[in-house]
Structure formats: C-alpha cells, structure tokens
Design a protein around this motif. Structure first.
Motif, PDB file in Angstrom:
ATOM      1  N   ASN A  68       0.637  -1.328   0.100  1.00 49.36           N
ATOM      2  CA  ASN A  68      -0.262  -0.085  -0.364  1.00 49.36           C
ATOM      3  C   ASN A  68       0.483   1.548  -0.090  1.00 49.36           C
ATOM      4  OD1 ASN A  68       0.916   0.404   2.440  1.00 49.36           O
ATOM      5  ND2 ASN A  68      -0.621  -1.042   3.608  1.00 49.36           N
ATOM      6  N   GLN A  69       0.030   2.063  -0.242  1.00 50.76           N
ATOM      7  CA  GLN A  69       1.011   3.372  -0.318  1.00 50.76           C
ATOM      8  C   GLN A  69       1.581   3.925   1.232  1.00 50.76           C
ATOM      9  OE1 GLN A  69       0.921   4.501  -3.692  1.00 50.76           O
ATOM     10  NE2 GLN A  69       3.174   6.028  -3.074  1.00 50.76           N
ATOM     11  N   ASP A  70       1.199   3.801   2.094  1.00 42.84           N
ATOM     12  CA  ASP A  70       1.690   4.199   3.775  1.00 42.84           C
ATOM     13  C   ASP A  70       3.147   3.485   3.748  1.00 42.84           C
ATOM     14  OD1 ASP A  70      -0.062   5.576   3.661  1.00 42.84           O
ATOM     15  OD2 ASP A  70      -1.618   4.860   4.990  1.00 42.84           O
ATOM     16  N   SER A  71       3.086   2.534   2.854  1.00 37.78           N
ATOM     17  CA  SER A  71       4.175   0.990   2.942  1.00 37.78           C
ATOM     18  C   SER A  71       5.230   1.952   2.571  1.00 37.78           C
ATOM     19  CB  SER A  71       3.898   0.035   3.244  1.00 37.78           C
ATOM     20  OG  SER A  71       2.761  -0.448   4.652  1.00 37.78           O
ATOM     21  N   LYS A  72       4.627   2.303   1.454  1.00 39.62           N
ATOM     22  CA  LYS A  72       5.697   2.963   0.426  1.00 39.62           C
ATOM     23  C   LYS A  72       6.204   3.700   0.452  1.00 39.62           C
ATOM     24  CE  LYS A  72       3.420   0.810  -3.999  1.00 39.62           C
ATOM     25  NZ  LYS A  72       3.465   0.773  -5.193  1.00 39.62           N
ATOM     26  N   ARG A  73       5.828   4.707   1.322  1.00 43.91           N
ATOM     27  CA  ARG A  73       6.117   5.964   1.422  1.00 43.91           C
ATOM     28  C   ARG A  73       7.004   5.633   2.986  1.00 43.91           C
ATOM     29  NH1 ARG A  73       1.973  10.804   2.519  1.00 43.91           N
ATOM     30  NH2 ARG A  73       1.596   9.751   0.046  1.00 43.91           N
ATOM     31  N   TYR A  74       6.348   4.953   4.048  1.00 44.12           N
ATOM     32  CA  TYR A  74       7.239   4.754   5.293  1.00 44.12           C
ATOM     33  C   TYR A  74       9.018   4.226   4.798  1.00 44.12           C
ATOM     34  CZ  TYR A  74       8.975   2.394   9.777  1.00 44.12           C
ATOM     35  OH  TYR A  74       9.705   2.125  10.315  1.00 44.12           O
ATOM     36  N   TYR A  75       9.065   3.217   3.745  1.00 42.60           N
ATOM     37  CA  TYR A  75      10.402   2.019   3.643  1.00 42.60           C
ATOM     38  C   TYR A  75      10.942   3.247   2.697  1.00 42.60           C
ATOM     39  CZ  TYR A  75       8.423  -1.782   6.310  1.00 42.60           C
ATOM     40  OH  TYR A  75       8.007  -2.232   7.094  1.00 42.60           O
ATOM     41  N   SER A  76       9.741   4.325   2.080  1.00 45.01           N
ATOM     42  CA  SER A  76      11.329   5.281   1.185  1.00 45.01           C
ATOM     43  C   SER A  76      12.363   6.254   1.747  1.00 45.01           C
ATOM     44  CB  SER A  76      10.426   6.320   0.150  1.00 45.01           C
ATOM     45  OG  SER A  76       9.902   5.361  -0.916  1.00 45.01           O
ATOM     46  N   HIS A  77      10.767   6.401   3.243  1.00 41.80           N
ATOM     47  CA  HIS A  77      11.958   7.331   4.114  1.00 41.80           C
ATOM     48  C   HIS A  77      13.021   6.511   4.691  1.00 41.80           C
ATOM     49  CE1 HIS A  77      12.801  10.328   6.983  1.00 41.80           C
ATOM     50  NE2 HIS A  77      12.179   9.753   7.738  1.00 41.80           N
ATOM     51  N   LYS A  78      12.858   5.301   5.325  1.00 37.40           N
ATOM     52  CA  LYS A  78      13.483   4.191   5.710  1.00 37.40           C
ATOM     53  C   LYS A  78      15.194   4.319   4.814  1.00 37.40           C
ATOM     54  CE  LYS A  78      12.727   1.080   8.229  1.00 37.40           C
ATOM     55  NZ  LYS A  78      13.082   1.695   9.802  1.00 37.40           N
ATOM     56  N   ALA A  79      14.564   4.378   3.490  1.00 34.03           N
ATOM     57  CA  ALA A  79      16.001   3.488   2.278  1.00 34.03           C
ATOM     58  C   ALA A  79      16.329   4.809   2.278  1.00 34.03           C
ATOM     59  CB  ALA A  79      14.982   3.149   0.966  1.00 34.03           C
ATOM     60  N   ILE A  80      16.573   5.917   2.537  1.00 39.16           N
ATOM     61  CA  ILE A  80      17.191   7.454   2.197  1.00 39.16           C
ATOM     62  C   ILE A  80      17.663   7.855   3.004  1.00 39.16           C
ATOM     63  CG2 ILE A  80      16.932   9.665   1.916  1.00 39.16           C
ATOM     64  CD1 ILE A  80      13.591   9.290   0.466  1.00 39.16           C
ATOM     65  N   ASN A  81      17.388   7.000   4.646  1.00 32.91           N
ATOM     66  CA  ASN A  81      17.997   7.631   5.767  1.00 32.91           C
ATOM     67  C   ASN A  81      19.972   6.157   5.451  1.00 32.91           C
ATOM     68  OD1 ASN A  81      16.740   9.380   6.456  1.00 32.91           O
ATOM     69  ND2 ASN A  81      15.568   8.229   7.759  1.00 32.91           N
ATOM     70  N   LEU A  82      19.325   5.197   4.893  1.00 33.41           N
ATOM     71  CA  LEU A  82      20.725   4.965   4.550  1.00 33.41           C
ATOM     72  C   LEU A  82      21.802   5.181   3.591  1.00 33.41           C
ATOM     73  CD1 LEU A  82      19.182   1.324   3.172  1.00 33.41           C
ATOM     74  CD2 LEU A  82      20.158   1.870   5.551  1.00 33.41           C
ATOM     75  N   PHE A  83      21.945   6.446   2.431  1.00 38.67           N
ATOM     76  CA  PHE A  83      22.711   6.967   2.152  1.00 38.67           C
ATOM     77  C   PHE A  83      23.104   8.304   2.612  1.00 38.67           C
ATOM     78  CE2 PHE A  83      20.075   4.514  -0.727  1.00 38.67           C
ATOM     79  CZ  PHE A  83      20.826   3.775  -1.588  1.00 38.67           C
ATOM     80  N   GLU A  84      24.332   8.681   2.634  1.00 37.61           N
ATOM     81  CA  GLU A  84      24.896  10.052   2.454  1.00 37.61           C
ATOM     82  C   GLU A  84      23.883  10.996   1.490  1.00 37.61           C
ATOM     83  OE1 GLU A  84      27.242  13.069   1.886  1.00 37.61           O
ATOM     84  OE2 GLU A  84      26.363  12.122  -0.122  1.00 37.61           O
ATOM     85  N   PRO A  85      23.712  11.801   2.091  1.00 36.09           N
ATOM     86  CA  PRO A  85      22.842  13.080   1.641  1.00 36.09           C
ATOM     87  C   PRO A  85      22.752  13.414   0.288  1.00 36.09           C
ATOM     88  CG  PRO A  85      22.913  13.490   4.327  1.00 36.09           C
ATOM     89  CD  PRO A  85      23.814  12.576   3.641  1.00 36.09           C
ATOM     90  N   LYS A  86      24.037  13.178   0.024  1.00 35.08           N
ATOM     91  CA  LYS A  86      24.182  13.970  -1.603  1.00 35.08           C
ATOM     92  C   LYS A  86      24.421  13.014  -2.540  1.00 35.08           C
ATOM     93  CE  LYS A  86      27.195  17.782   0.373  1.00 35.08           C
ATOM     94  NZ  LYS A  86      28.523  17.962   0.519  1.00 35.08           N
ATOM     95  N   SER A  87      24.496  11.869  -1.664  1.00 41.39           N
ATOM     96  CA  SER A  87      24.012  10.458  -2.723  1.00 41.39           C
ATOM     97  C   SER A  87      22.747  10.593  -4.420  1.00 41.39           C
ATOM     98  CB  SER A  87      23.686   9.227  -2.539  1.00 41.39           C
ATOM     99  OG  SER A  87      24.647   9.388  -1.412  1.00 41.39           O
ATOM    100  N   ILE A  88      23.954  10.378  -5.616  1.00 42.33           N
ATOM    101  CA  ILE A  88      22.419  10.187  -6.833  1.00 42.33           C
ATOM    102  C   ILE A  88      22.347   8.909  -6.715  1.00 42.33           C
ATOM    103  CG2 ILE A  88      23.409  12.501  -7.403  1.00 42.33           C
ATOM    104  CD1 ILE A  88      25.124  10.932  -9.660  1.00 42.33           C
TER     105      ILE A  88
END
Length: 458
Positions: A68-88
């Motif tokens: 569902n969309q809520d799960s996608k949004r939640y795990y998108s946020h968690k995935a982004i936090n794995l990366f250095e902010p300037k990552s592409i």
C-alpha cells in the motif's frame, strides 16, 4: 543469501582493508582509542552488511505492486536514511542514463513513475585500519568502492567519492554507522526513447504538484496510524495526535483512547467503552510500554494457500527473534489449519499392527504405508504428539503446500497488566483509521504465561 553476502564482504574487507599488518603494536593506541570497542571492525562490518541487506529489502517492498502507499512512503524514508544525503541514482535504460537525487528516485519509485528492473550496484565505504579515531570525532570520511548487488563483489578499481561514517554513542559505547553512496539501477520506460528517460526529472515535479493537492487532507493523513511502528510510537507516547493540544489535562488519556477502533463502541455508556477506560488507566498507572524486541507480542496471519493444487486456509503465528546485538528477524512459532490436523477418515481399534507382527519381520509396514494414507496416525504411539507446525514444515519441504497471500493480519499484545489486545488495519476516510485496537480482553498473568508456554513450546 544473507550469509553469502556477509561472507563475501568479510573476505573483501579482511583481504583488502585490514591488510596493513606492519602497524607497530605501540602505534595501535593512536588508531583505536579507548572510547572505541576492541571489536569495532567486526561491529562496523556487521552494520554495513545490515545496511546493504536492508536496502534490497526496502526496495523490494517499495517496488511491490501489492504494497500500500503508506508502506511505500514509509520504507522510502527508511531507504533514504541509509544513504549519504548527496548521493545520486544512476538510472540506466538501455544505452541511456539519467541522474537523479536519491530522494527523488525513491519518490519516483514509490509512485510507480519508474519501472525498476534490478538494482545493479551501490557504493560502499571501506574501512581503513590506519584511520585515526579521536574521542571527539562524530564523523569520519573514508574511500568508497563500487559494490555489485547481484554478485556481492566489491570492484576496488571503481572508486567513488569519500563517504561518511557516523560515530554514535550507545549504551555499549561508540558505534560506527556507515552510510551508502551512489546507487546504480536498471529501469524501463513505456518506450525506449531517450526523451522518456530525460523527462524523469519532470515527472518528479509533476508528482510534487499532486502532493500539494494532497495537503488538503493532510490532517486526515497525519491522524491516521499508517504503520505498526507508528502505533508503537503513539502507544508509548513518542508521538501524539495532531488534533490534541499538548496542554490538554487529559492529553495522554485521549491519545490512548484514540488508539481504539471507535466502531467497536456503541456509546460512551457502553460497558465495553468503560472497560477500555480501565485498560487505559492501567497503561498509564503502570507506564506500560511496548517494544519491538518484546517476546509478549506476535503476529497472526491468516493465509490463503494451496495444498496439492487445492485452495486451503492456514493460520501462521510469528514472533520476532533476536539474531545478534540489536538485530532481529521474524520467525514462525506456530501454524494451525484443518489441512494440518492429519485426521484419519475412519477410526477403529482394529486398525493396528498385529501383536505377532514381530514374527514376520513387520511385513505389515509396507501395507500400512501404501493402502490408505490417512490411516497412518492410527499406528502412532499414544505418547507422541503430532503437532500441526511440524506437519506444515513437512508439507512445504516436500512441495505439497504453497502460500498464495495473507488475507487477514492482526498483531496481538500481552504487555498490559491484566489485559491482552490485538490491532488490525482499519481502512476508512476518517481520523480514526489505520492500525487500531479492534479487540481486547482481560487476562491474568497466569493465563498469559500458560498461553506463552503453549505458543513457544508447542
């Protein structure tokens, strides 16, 4: 697969990164300070392995059309936090590549604006054994290399920019938290035209505009308990409803009451509502908290399955189990279902191995396993218990049973003194929606312990 990942990265790290064996013993005190645990290399490697595994898991959930969309949004946020902010993210589509920021990529992915075929590789930080750590450091930078997410091999010839390693204070001392770098993925679009790939940035802006429209229902979204983790936070008081003012004298009680599905109560005079008030009072008086690591909560998943190609229903009970340190996994503790009961189609005390079968070398053993299969339990010793969980494993192991999907899911909690309650996801366009308490009952500590014993020792 995860063991293979851990082994290969271990070989890479131990073979390359820790190769400087000529460091003098008297100099090591300048490299590994007293504030860093002696086994920090092992701990750091474990963290890095965990992050790469999490990345693949998160992307799998986000890219799953059934999420569902809520799960996608939640795990998108968690995935982004794995990366250095300037990552592409380098999105490869045939011979055309497009570069987007890491957060833009996950935004595209969660909104199905890009068709992800595979995750190619990611840049990972490589620990240098000669890196000096100072007690005041909160971040250090090290070299990075391209890591193939398919073959689990690091290509040291392909270097990336320096990546940060965060140094965090924990109860066990300082821990090294690596961040991932640039990500390379393979995508497809509706056509193979170069313009389609180049217009991905435009798609980001289009979705951002649609998000502005969604702000009209922002309060509805904020009140909804979108994830189980969010239920934990609201129950524990880490988060609260946006429509309840913090200076309200009944702030905590109102937040707890709104964790219940309001539809189960007929009115404020409903005896069930009054019981809910008593349960809330118990939670507040005992300062009850629910933690992910608790052994007193579990999932109950009603599954649609196929046994020998025919549709059946089974129920799986799952709980979290510690792997190491603060790492966990879900495990199956108990399984129920009519198909797992092994009930014989006919019962008679005449169906047995005869008392003189030992004189014929138990030739009847051939007959009892070939004539009528479902009679086999009639030959079982009375002391032996045939449990449904073992039957489930046997069916799956031999390719007789396949789970198609989970058709109903609830989580059951026993942490509140004198009570048990369960939560389900309630879908409706009201502030009282999402993961809510849909049932609760009184249960003594003795009954809880008996239940847990049967659950973990079935």
């Amino acid at each position: 697969m995860r063991r293979m990942l851990f082994f290969l990265i271990s070989c890479i790290f131990l073979g390359g990164c820790f190769s400087q064996k000529n460091i003098k013993q008297q100099d090591r005190s300048n490299i590994i300070t007293d504030t860093v645990r002696v086994d920090f290399e092992k701990m750091y490697l474990s963290r890095l392995v965990e992050k790469v595994v999490q990345l693949k898991d998160y992307i799998g959930i986000i890219n799953n059309s059934n999420s569902n969309q809520d799960s996608k949004r939640y795990y998108s946020h968690k995935a982004i936090n794995l990366f250095e902010p300037k990552s592409i993210v380098i999105m490869k589509n045939n011979d055309v590549s497009s570069l987007v920021p890491i957060d833009s990529f996950f935004y595209l992915l969660e909104n199905s604006a890009v068709n992800l075929c595979s995750v190619d590789s990611v840049y990972i930080p490589i620990w240098r054994n000669d890196k000096v750590l100072n007690p005041s450091d909160s971040i250090i930078y090290v070299d990075s290399y391209k890591f193939d997410c398919t073959s689990f091999i690091s290509d040291k010839k392909v270097k990336g920019s320096s990546l940060p390693i965060l140094i965090e204070n924990t109860e066990d001392g300082k821990e090294l938290m690596p961040l991932l770098g640039n990500l390379i993925v393979n995508v497809t679009t509706t056509t193979s035209k170069k313009a389609d790939v180049e217009n991905l940035q435009e798609k980001v802006l289009t979705f951002a505009h649609s998000l502005d429209i969604d702000k009209l229902e922002e309060k509805l979204y904020q009140c909804r308990i979108k994830l189980v983790d969010e239920f934990f936070d609201r129950f524990n008081g880490k988060e609260s409803r946006v429509d309840i003012k913090s200076d309200d004298e009944n702030f905590r009680m109102k937040n707890l009451l709104l964790l219940f599905d309001g539809k189960i109560f007929k009115s404020n005079e409903d005896p069930l509502f009054k019981e809910a008030l008593m349960m809330v009072e118990t939670i507040m008086n005992n300062d009850t908290k629910i933690l992910y690591s608790d052994s007193t909560w579990f999932a109950k998943a009603e599954c649609q399955a196929k046994f020998k190609g025919k549709p059946v229903s089974i129920v799986l009970y799952l709980n979290v189990e510690r792997r190491k340190s603060d790492m966990f996994k879900w495990v199956i503790s108990k399984v129920e279902g009519d198909i797992l009961k092994l009930n014989p189609s006919f019962s008679s005390d005449k169906i047995m191995l005869m008392p003189d079968d030992h004189e014929t070398n138990f030739m009847s053993l051939h007959r009892i396993t070939t004539e009528k299969d479902d009679y086999i339990t009639l030959y079982n010793a009375k002391k032996n218990h045939i449990d449904e969980t073992s039957v489930f494993y046997s069916y799956v192991y031999n390719g007789l049973l396949d789970i198609d999907y989970v058709k109903d899911l609830e989580f059951i909690f026993l942490q509140v003194p004198g009570y048990t309650f369960s939560i389900k996801q309630i879908e409706r366009d009201t502030y009282n929606s999402g993961w809510l308490i849909h049932s609760f009952n009184k249960m003594s500590n003795a009954d809880k312990q008996q239940f847990l014993d049967s659950f973990y020792n079935n």
